[in-house]
Scaffold this motif. Structure first.
Motif, PDB file in Angstrom:
ATOM      1  N   HIS A 231       0.828  -1.205   0.000  1.00  0.00           N
ATOM      2  CA  HIS A 231       0.000   0.000   0.000  1.00  0.00           C
ATOM      3  C   HIS A 231       0.864   1.259   0.000  1.00  0.00           C
ATOM      4  CE1 HIS A 231      -2.997   2.963   1.397  1.00  0.00           C
ATOM      5  NE2 HIS A 231      -3.874   2.151   0.830  1.00  0.00           N
ATOM      6  N   GLU A 232       0.430   2.241  -0.752  1.00  0.00           N
ATOM      7  CA  GLU A 232       1.236   3.449  -0.956  1.00  0.00           C
ATOM      8  C   GLU A 232       1.403   4.291   0.303  1.00  0.00           C
ATOM      9  OE1 GLU A 232      -2.585   6.026  -2.672  1.00  0.00           O
ATOM     10  OE2 GLU A 232      -0.831   5.652  -3.936  1.00  0.00           O
ATOM     11  N   LYS A 233       0.548   4.102   1.313  1.00  0.00           N
ATOM     12  CA  LYS A 233       0.648   4.898   2.535  1.00  0.00           C
ATOM     13  C   LYS A 233       1.198   4.101   3.716  1.00  0.00           C
ATOM     14  CE  LYS A 233      -2.986   8.206   1.373  1.00  0.00           C
ATOM     15  NZ  LYS A 233      -4.298   8.795   1.785  1.00  0.00           N
ATOM     16  N   THR A 234       0.853   2.836   3.812  1.00  0.00           N
ATOM     17  CA  THR A 234       1.236   2.041   4.988  1.00  0.00           C
ATOM     18  C   THR A 234       2.409   1.105   4.738  1.00  0.00           C
ATOM     19  OG1 THR A 234      -0.249   0.209   4.422  1.00  0.00           O
ATOM     20  CG2 THR A 234      -1.171   2.022   5.762  1.00  0.00           C
ATOM     21  N   GLY A 235       2.649   0.746   3.479  1.00  0.00           N
ATOM     22  CA  GLY A 235       3.672  -0.253   3.163  1.00  0.00           C
ATOM     23  C   GLY A 235       3.213  -1.679   3.373  1.00  0.00           C
ATOM     24  N   LEU A 236       1.972  -1.873   3.802  1.00  0.00           N
ATOM     25  CA  LEU A 236       1.455  -3.210   4.075  1.00  0.00           C
ATOM     26  C   LEU A 236       0.979  -3.880   2.796  1.00  0.00           C
ATOM     27  CD1 LEU A 236      -0.789  -2.433   7.210  1.00  0.00           C
ATOM     28  CD2 LEU A 236       1.648  -3.003   7.174  1.00  0.00           C
ATOM     29  N   CYS A 237       0.990  -5.213   2.792  1.00  0.00           N
ATOM     30  CA  CYS A 237       0.427  -5.977   1.682  1.00  0.00           C
ATOM     31  C   CYS A 237      -0.483  -7.056   2.243  1.00  0.00           C
ATOM     32  CB  CYS A 237       1.523  -6.599   0.828  1.00  0.00           C
ATOM     33  SG  CYS A 237       2.453  -7.895   1.694  1.00  0.00           S
ATOM     34  N   ARG A 257      -9.878 -16.393   4.902  1.00  0.00           N
ATOM     35  CA  ARG A 257      -9.659 -14.992   4.539  1.00  0.00           C
ATOM     36  C   ARG A 257      -8.162 -14.681   4.505  1.00  0.00           C
ATOM     37  NH1 ARG A 257     -12.086  -9.435   7.366  1.00  0.00           N
ATOM     38  NH2 ARG A 257     -11.116  -8.052   5.833  1.00  0.00           N
ATOM     39  N   HIS A 258      -7.725 -14.042   3.410  1.00  0.00           N
ATOM     40  CA  HIS A 258      -6.305 -13.709   3.287  1.00  0.00           C
ATOM     41  C   HIS A 258      -6.097 -12.366   2.587  1.00  0.00           C
ATOM     42  CE1 HIS A 258      -4.878 -17.618   4.733  1.00  0.00           C
ATOM     43  NE2 HIS A 258      -5.882 -18.139   4.061  1.00  0.00           N
ATOM     44  N   ASP A 259      -7.082 -11.490   2.653  1.00  0.00           N
ATOM     45  CA  ASP A 259      -6.964 -10.190   1.993  1.00  0.00           C
ATOM     46  C   ASP A 259      -6.431  -9.115   2.937  1.00  0.00           C
ATOM     47  OD1 ASP A 259      -9.330 -10.325   3.547  1.00  0.00           O
ATOM     48  OD2 ASP A 259     -10.210  -8.666   2.414  1.00  0.00           O
ATOM     49  N   TRP A 260      -5.892  -9.519   4.072  1.00  0.00           N
ATOM     50  CA  TRP A 260      -5.422  -8.590   5.095  1.00  0.00           C
ATOM     51  C   TRP A 260      -3.930  -8.775   5.356  1.00  0.00           C
ATOM     52  CZ3 TRP A 260      -9.076 -10.996   9.371  1.00  0.00           C
ATOM     53  CH2 TRP A 260      -8.843 -12.370   9.451  1.00  0.00           C
ATOM     54  N   TYR A 261      -3.377  -7.841   6.138  1.00  0.00           N
ATOM     55  CA  TYR A 261      -1.984  -7.963   6.561  1.00  0.00           C
ATOM     56  C   TYR A 261      -1.960  -8.871   7.775  1.00  0.00           C
ATOM     57  CZ  TYR A 261       2.854  -6.652   7.587  1.00  0.00           C
ATOM     58  OH  TYR A 261       4.214  -6.687   7.814  1.00  0.00           O
ATOM     59  N   TYR A 262      -1.561 -10.115   7.519  1.00  0.00           N
ATOM     60  CA  TYR A 262      -1.657 -11.182   8.507  1.00  0.00           C
ATOM     61  C   TYR A 262      -0.497 -12.131   8.250  1.00  0.00           C
ATOM     62  CZ  TYR A 262      -4.397 -14.281  11.651  1.00  0.00           C
ATOM     63  OH  TYR A 262      -4.846 -15.049  12.699  1.00  0.00           O
ATOM     64  N   SER A 263      -0.428 -13.218   8.907  1.00  0.00           N
ATOM     65  CA  SER A 263       0.734 -14.097   9.074  1.00  0.00           C
ATOM     66  C   SER A 263       1.702 -14.179   7.887  1.00  0.00           C
ATOM     67  CB  SER A 263       0.246 -15.489   9.435  1.00  0.00           C
ATOM     68  OG  SER A 263      -0.535 -15.436  10.619  1.00  0.00           O
ATOM     69  N   ASP A 264       1.283 -14.736   6.757  1.00  0.00           N
ATOM     70  CA  ASP A 264       2.182 -14.852   5.612  1.00  0.00           C
ATOM     71  C   ASP A 264       2.779 -13.502   5.231  1.00  0.00           C
ATOM     72  OD1 ASP A 264       1.726 -17.583   5.268  1.00  0.00           O
ATOM     73  OD2 ASP A 264       1.314 -17.398   3.122  1.00  0.00           O
ATOM     74  N   ALA A 265       1.939 -12.477   5.270  1.00  0.00           N
ATOM     75  CA  ALA A 265       2.325 -11.175   4.737  1.00  0.00           C
ATOM     76  C   ALA A 265       3.494 -10.547   5.476  1.00  0.00           C
ATOM     77  CB  ALA A 265       1.122 -10.228   4.773  1.00  0.00           C
ATOM     78  N   ALA A 289       9.969   0.548   3.227  1.00  0.00           N
ATOM     79  CA  ALA A 289      10.380   0.176   4.581  1.00  0.00           C
ATOM     80  C   ALA A 289      10.135   1.331   5.550  1.00  0.00           C
ATOM     81  CB  ALA A 289      11.848  -0.220   4.586  1.00  0.00           C
ATOM     82  N   ASN A 290      10.421   2.538   5.128  1.00  0.00           N
ATOM     83  CA  ASN A 290      10.149   3.701   5.973  1.00  0.00           C
ATOM     84  C   ASN A 290       8.657   3.844   6.246  1.00  0.00           C
ATOM     85  OD1 ASN A 290      12.844   4.465   6.162  1.00  0.00           O
ATOM     86  ND2 ASN A 290      12.743   5.873   4.430  1.00  0.00           N
ATOM     87  N   ARG A 291       7.840   3.641   5.217  1.00  0.00           N
ATOM     88  CA  ARG A 291       6.384   3.743   5.389  1.00  0.00           C
ATOM     89  C   ARG A 291       5.879   2.737   6.409  1.00  0.00           C
ATOM     90  NH1 ARG A 291       6.178   5.282  -0.231  1.00  0.00           N
ATOM     91  NH2 ARG A 291       6.382   3.124  -0.910  1.00  0.00           N
ATOM     92  N   LEU A 292       6.328   1.502   6.278  1.00  0.00           N
ATOM     93  CA  LEU A 292       5.842   0.470   7.194  1.00  0.00           C
ATOM     94  C   LEU A 292       6.287   0.744   8.630  1.00  0.00           C
ATOM     95  CD1 LEU A 292       5.401  -3.238   6.629  1.00  0.00           C
ATOM     96  CD2 LEU A 292       6.829  -2.558   8.552  1.00  0.00           C
ATOM     97  N   LEU A 309      -6.217  -4.197   7.594  1.00  0.00           N
ATOM     98  CA  LEU A 309      -6.322  -4.143   6.145  1.00  0.00           C
ATOM     99  C   LEU A 309      -5.097  -3.393   5.635  1.00  0.00           C
ATOM    100  CD1 LEU A 309     -10.109  -3.231   5.696  1.00  0.00           C
ATOM    101  CD2 LEU A 309      -9.049  -5.498   5.779  1.00  0.00           C
ATOM    102  N   ILE A 310      -4.803  -3.530   4.356  1.00  0.00           N
ATOM    103  CA  ILE A 310      -3.548  -2.950   3.892  1.00  0.00           C
ATOM    104  C   ILE A 310      -3.571  -1.422   3.918  1.00  0.00           C
ATOM    105  CG2 ILE A 310      -3.054  -5.004   2.530  1.00  0.00           C
ATOM    106  CD1 ILE A 310      -3.500  -3.277   0.001  1.00  0.00           C
ATOM    107  N   ASP A 311      -4.764  -0.819   3.986  1.00  0.00           N
ATOM    108  CA  ASP A 311      -4.820   0.642   4.094  1.00  0.00           C
ATOM    109  C   ASP A 311      -4.621   1.134   5.518  1.00  0.00           C
ATOM    110  OD1 ASP A 311      -7.213   0.074   5.393  1.00  0.00           O
ATOM    111  OD2 ASP A 311      -8.488   1.117   3.941  1.00  0.00           O
TER     112      ASP A 311
END
Length: 381
Positions: A231-237, A257-265, A289-292, A309-311
């Motif tokens: 994500h362009e603001k959080t750095g999460l996927c 459910r796997h559309d969130w920032y969770y274990s694998d991510a 990396a700075n964003r995250l 969520l990635i946002d």
């Protein structure tokens, strides 16, 4: 700007943060010892007979190609050939698929007695097996049979990209047109944490000569893909994502459910950090990396155990692997140059290994971060 592949210099980020070489070396050794040879409550590496061993996923009480290949990577990095060979022989004996559409792949899950729980592979296992085997070949030299490490690595990679072609029944692990790794072979979406461009750069040097262009393209494609997935603001996927980078929301009935920032991510930012250390080919990795780190240290300072969520929207669930989050946020400092890079490393240093049934995943990511941040996660060539 050149990475460790060219310079041979691996940052000791812990030392940069003020820790002494002696205490860093002791911490790395102690972490390995506790995971591999510690008490029953600590370790999840188990030796079998005179020449085999397995790594148990203590949360699911099985043996996975993920854990076996992770264990091999740790061992080659720390020059532990006996443990490496034990793990590889167990994997090659019990996990290798002799027939069917998965022929020459590895069953992604087995019981601890070696019986197969699955007849299909998980691509992250194969790519880690191949990389660990190449490093073993370069560090220790090839042996005979299954211990001809480089030959085994090339065979794995050949199957990964040539299945589905004439004379190669089954399905490839990479989409042949997009050069992107799949989540599993029979779906057309991916897992951002599987994308290891720093491995593919090396596959492009050491795989079968006819396949080297593919791996070079795969490295470029995966770096580009991560721009879309994070994500362009959080750095999460997301854990799983479509080829356009958007969180994958389908197949819930099969995969959950796997559309969130969770274990694998969580692994994604650690991989980005390592790619930057090794190759420094993508300045975006610093920004991400700075964003995250900013997201966690500013916006969610009290909620590192949250699920998002990635946002950045925080959900009611709690993270299944909170220690892993601390570890990968620190490993992001291999790329990050923002004001939270040191803070994330120090928070990790002050965090102990996880205990209990879920320790396997957290503590592997912990050990990888310990290796990477101490300058001990290296390219062996």
């Amino acid at each position: 700007m050149t990475g460790a592949f060219e310079t041979g210099i691996y940052r000791n980020v812990f030392k940069e943060c003020g820790y002494t070489e002696a205490e860093i070396e002791q911490r790395v050794e102690d972490t390995f010892r506790r995971i591999f040879h510690g008490t029953k409550e600590e370790c999840f590496y188990h030796e079998v007979g005179e020449d085999m061993a397995y790594v148990e996923d203590t949360g699911n009480h099985d043996v996975r190609t993920e854990g076996m290949s992770y264990g091999m990577m740790v061992c080659v990095q720390l020059d532990r050939k006996e443990e490496f060979d034990r793990l590889w022989k167990w994997a090659r004996t019990y996990m290798y698929l002799e027939g069917g559409s998965g022929h020459n792949y590895f069953a992604w899950s087995c019981a601890v007695d070696g019986s197969k729980n699955a007849e299909g592979p998980a691509p992250d296992g194969e790519e880690f097996f191949a990389m660990a085997l190449f490093f073993a070949s370069n560090r220790w030299g090839d042996g005979d049979g299954i211990f001809a490490y480089s030959k085994e690595a090339r065979a794995i990679l050949s199957e990964c990209i040539h299945k589905g072609e004439e004379g190669h029944p089954g399905e490839p692990m990479w989409n042949p047109d997009l050069h992107l790794i799949k989540f599993i072979t029979n779906v057309e979406f991916t897992d951002p944490s599987y994308h290891l461009p720093h491995f593919y750069e090396l596959f492009a040097l050491w795989a079968d000569e006819k396949d080297r262009t593919f791996w070079k393209k795969a490295a470029e494609a995966s770096r580009d893909y991560l721009h879309l997935a994070c994500h362009e603001k959080t750095g999460l996927c997301a854990e799983y994502a479509d080829y356009d980078g958007k969180p994958h929301e389908g197949d819930v009935q099969w995969f959950g459910r796997h559309d969130w920032y969770y274990s694998d991510a969580y692994r994604t930012i650690a991989n980005i950090g390592l790619d930057y250390l090794w190759f420094k080919k993508d300045p975006w990795q610093v920004e991400n990396a700075n964003r995250l780190q900013r997201f966690y240290c500013e916006e969610q300072r009290e909620h590192w155990d949250g699920v998002f969520l990635i946002d950045g929207t925080r959900l009611e669930e709690k993270a299944l692997h909170p220690t892993a989050i601390i570890a990968v946020n620190a490993q992001a400092s291999l790329a990050a140059d923002g004001k939270y890079a040191v803070e994330c490393v120090k928070r990790f240093w002050e965090t102990p290994l996880r205990t209990g049934d879920r320790r396997y995943y957290d503590n592997f990511l912990y050990l990888f971060a310990m290796l990477a941040l101490s300058g001990n996660y290296r390219i062996w060539k």
